[in-house]
Design a protein around this motif. Sequence first.
Motif, short mmCIF file in Angstrom:
data_model
loop_
_atom_site.label_atom_id
_atom_site.label_comp_id
_atom_site.label_asym_id
_atom_site.label_seq_id
_atom_site.Cartn_x
_atom_site.Cartn_y
_atom_site.Cartn_z
N ASP A 227 0.83 -1.20 0.00
CA ASP A 227 0.00 0.00 0.00
C ASP A 227 0.86 1.25 0.00
O ASP A 227 0.48 2.28 -0.54
N ALA A 228 2.02 1.17 0.64
CA ALA A 228 2.92 2.32 0.71
C ALA A 228 3.47 2.63 -0.68
O ALA A 228 3.32 1.86 -1.61
N GLU A 229 4.13 3.79 -0.79
CA GLU A 229 4.70 4.19 -2.07
C GLU A 229 5.97 3.40 -2.32
O GLU A 229 7.10 3.91 -2.28
N MET A 230 5.78 2.12 -2.60
CA MET A 230 6.88 1.22 -2.89
C MET A 230 6.56 0.41 -4.12
O MET A 230 5.40 0.04 -4.35
N ASP A 231 7.58 0.13 -4.92
CA ASP A 231 7.39 -0.73 -6.07
C ASP A 231 7.15 -2.16 -5.61
O ASP A 231 7.53 -2.56 -4.50
N ASP A 232 6.51 -2.95 -6.47
CA ASP A 232 6.37 -4.38 -6.19
C ASP A 232 7.76 -5.00 -6.06
O ASP A 232 8.74 -4.52 -6.66
N ILE A 233 7.84 -6.07 -5.29
CA ILE A 233 9.12 -6.75 -5.08
C ILE A 233 8.98 -8.22 -5.49
O ILE A 233 8.01 -8.89 -5.13
N LEU A 234 9.94 -8.69 -6.23
CA LEU A 234 10.01 -10.08 -6.66
C LEU A 234 11.08 -10.79 -5.83
O LEU A 234 12.19 -10.28 -5.66
N TYR A 235 10.72 -11.97 -5.32
CA TYR A 235 11.66 -12.80 -4.55
C TYR A 235 11.87 -14.10 -5.29
O TYR A 235 10.92 -14.81 -5.61
N LEU A 236 13.12 -14.39 -5.60
CA LEU A 236 13.48 -15.63 -6.30
C LEU A 236 14.50 -16.39 -5.48
O LEU A 236 15.46 -15.81 -4.98
N GLU A 237 14.30 -17.68 -5.36
CA GLU A 237 15.23 -18.53 -4.62
C GLU A 237 15.67 -19.67 -5.52
O GLU A 237 14.85 -20.32 -6.16
N ASN A 238 16.99 -19.90 -5.58
CA ASN A 238 17.46 -21.00 -6.43
C ASN A 238 17.67 -22.26 -5.60
O ASN A 238 17.60 -22.23 -4.37
N PRO A 239 17.92 -23.41 -6.25
CA PRO A 239 18.03 -24.67 -5.50
C PRO A 239 19.14 -24.71 -4.46
O PRO A 239 19.12 -25.54 -3.56
N LEU A 240 20.13 -23.82 -4.58
CA LEU A 240 21.23 -23.81 -3.61
C LEU A 240 20.86 -23.03 -2.35
O LEU A 240 21.65 -22.96 -1.42
N GLY A 241 19.65 -22.47 -2.33
CA GLY A 241 19.20 -21.73 -1.16
C GLY A 241 19.51 -20.25 -1.23
O GLY A 241 19.09 -19.49 -0.36
N GLU A 242 20.27 -19.82 -2.26
CA GLU A 242 20.54 -18.40 -2.41
C GLU A 242 19.30 -17.72 -2.97
O GLU A 242 18.53 -18.31 -3.72
N ALA A 243 19.11 -16.47 -2.60
CA ALA A 243 17.89 -15.77 -3.00
C ALA A 243 18.23 -14.37 -3.46
O ALA A 243 19.29 -13.82 -3.12
N ALA A 244 17.34 -13.80 -4.25
CA ALA A 244 17.54 -12.45 -4.74
C ALA A 244 16.21 -11.72 -4.77
O ALA A 244 15.16 -12.32 -5.02
N PHE A 245 16.26 -10.42 -4.48
CA PHE A 245 15.09 -9.55 -4.57
C PHE A 245 15.28 -8.61 -5.75
O PHE A 245 16.40 -8.22 -6.07
N SER A 246 14.17 -8.24 -6.37
CA SER A 246 14.23 -7.27 -7.46
C SER A 246 12.97 -6.42 -7.43
O SER A 246 11.87 -6.94 -7.22
N ASP A 247 13.15 -5.11 -7.64
CA ASP A 247 12.00 -4.22 -7.81
C ASP A 247 12.01 -3.61 -9.21
O ASP A 247 11.32 -2.62 -9.46
N ASP A 248 12.79 -4.20 -10.10
CA ASP A 248 12.82 -3.76 -11.49
C ASP A 248 11.44 -3.99 -12.12
O ASP A 248 10.96 -5.13 -12.15
N VAL A 249 10.82 -2.93 -12.60
CA VAL A 249 9.45 -3.02 -13.08
C VAL A 249 9.30 -4.00 -14.23
O VAL A 249 8.30 -4.72 -14.33
N SER A 250 10.30 -4.06 -15.12
CA SER A 250 10.19 -4.98 -16.25
C SER A 250 10.15 -6.43 -15.79
O SER A 250 9.44 -7.26 -16.37
N ARG A 251 10.88 -6.74 -14.72
CA ARG A 251 10.88 -8.12 -14.20
C ARG A 251 9.61 -8.42 -13.41
O ARG A 251 8.98 -9.46 -13.60
N THR A 252 9.24 -7.51 -12.50
CA THR A 252 8.05 -7.78 -11.70
C THR A 252 6.80 -7.86 -12.58
O THR A 252 5.92 -8.68 -12.34
N SER A 253 6.76 -7.03 -13.61
CA SER A 253 5.60 -7.05 -14.51
C SER A 253 5.51 -8.37 -15.26
O SER A 253 4.41 -8.92 -15.43
#
Length: 298
Positions: A227-253
Amino acid sequence: MVTPGAVVQRRQLRTELKKARTKAGLTQLEVAARMDWSPSKLIRIEAGQVGVSRNDLLALLTAYGVTGQDKIEYILELARASRRMPYREYRGLFDRSTMDLLEYEMAASIVRAVQPLLIPGILQTEEYQRALAATYSPDTSGEELDRLVEAQQQRQELLERDSRPEFFYILDEAAIRRWVGGPGVMKAQLQHLKELGSRPGISIQVVPFSLGAHAGLRGSFVLLEFDAEMDDILYLENPLGEAAFSDDVSRTSQFLEDFWELERLVPREDLPRLVDRAIEEMSEPAGATVPNEADGEA
């Protein structure tokens, strides 16, 4: 909606500081020179990698020409709130990305998740959690296992709150067919899944095997909307347990479009039918044994 956690406040603080610097027409190098800081210090502050003291923050706002008292107090409060850490007692159990995900989840207005292989953590029964933890980390002590389960149960309190995110989950049929902990554990988990799916504000869909390949088979992901003025956030986790966040609009879209396409594949009302069928067919093969199911440790 619940009060945003520290990770959300850090992201909002980062956004406000970048906007203020850009409005002032200053580069990071120029600001660092004015503040007599190393450029890396400012870069880390703007990336949300380190905290910033009140004095340093006030000096930054002065350099940026921010004079409105309301605005200054708002930014100072963001900095204070960014140091409040929910799940503090479990920090030794989880890595930084998992802790951030838990905080984002608490502050989100909408959570959308795709999981092709397993029941998502917030939807798991205690026995299912213990079975997974024992499989992933067989050397985990009983005390550590208890704390992992306790942390998940604290997370699940979010499902009981009147003010909570809307949850949308899409699973592959493999997630409800795979025996985790044996048939008894799995049947209880599926009944729990069906009950959760009947609650207002919680949508659980299962893509059946008969629909063949689909975008969700590329791997699990979580999309968080605020609800706040924040972009959507994408969370991706790979099989090794490492994870990454992204708020890049092209990716989240793109991932949001994938999610919507998966939603259209199967009616939401199919969940009870698919779960009941899986339970009916979940009979133990003759002569098979399921280790430790009686004590719930498998």
